[in-house]
Design a protein around this motif. Structure first.
Motif, short mmCIF file in Angstrom:
data_model
loop_
_atom_site.label_atom_id
_atom_site.label_comp_id
_atom_site.label_asym_id
_atom_site.label_seq_id
_atom_site.Cartn_x
_atom_site.Cartn_y
_atom_site.Cartn_z
N TRP A 189 0.84 -1.21 0.00
CA TRP A 189 0.00 0.00 0.00
C TRP A 189 0.87 1.26 0.00
N LYS B 107 2.49 1.80 -3.45
CA LYS B 107 1.48 2.29 -4.40
C LYS B 107 1.18 3.77 -4.16
N ARG B 108 1.12 4.19 -2.92
CA ARG B 108 0.88 5.60 -2.61
C ARG B 108 2.02 6.48 -3.09
N LEU C 8 4.06 5.79 -5.66
CA LEU C 8 4.10 5.80 -7.12
C LEU C 8 2.92 6.55 -7.73
N ASN C 9 1.76 6.46 -7.13
CA ASN C 9 0.55 7.12 -7.64
C ASN C 9 -0.09 7.96 -6.53
N PRO C 10 0.41 9.18 -6.30
CA PRO C 10 -0.20 9.99 -5.23
C PRO C 10 -1.63 10.38 -5.60
N PRO C 11 -2.48 10.57 -4.61
CA PRO C 11 -3.87 10.95 -4.89
C PRO C 11 -3.92 12.32 -5.55
N SER C 12 -4.83 12.47 -6.51
CA SER C 12 -4.95 13.76 -7.20
C SER C 12 -5.57 14.79 -6.27
#
Length: 80
Positions: free
Chosen positions: A16, A19-20, A22-26
């Protein structure tokens, strides 16, 4: 048995976290939110003194009124 659960929890937490990274929340643009939340300009009724939004007020000769009745009465005398 507890060791297996702890290892599984550690592995899931690591996945988790990666993943955070590599793909931060927009993020939503702050300019749009501030434009919608901007306060409406307020004016004061020349007759009774109540404050109301300028788009709901009635104006006459640079005076603002809360209702048609107060507009017809005109500004109140402020002798107190």
């Amino acid at each position: 048995m507890i060791r297996i659960i702890l290892w599984a929890a550690l592995i899931l937490a690591a996945i988790w976290f990666v993943k955070r990274l590599l793909n931060p929340p927009s993020r939503k643009p702050a300019a749009d939110a501030s434009a919608q939340d901007a306060p409406a300009p307020m004016v004061r009724c020349a007759q009774c003194g109540v404050h109301l939004p300028r788009d709901r007020a009635l104006s006459q000769e640079q005076q603002w009124y809360c209702s048609e009745a107060h507009r017809l009465q005109g500004p109140a005398s402020r002798e107190r």
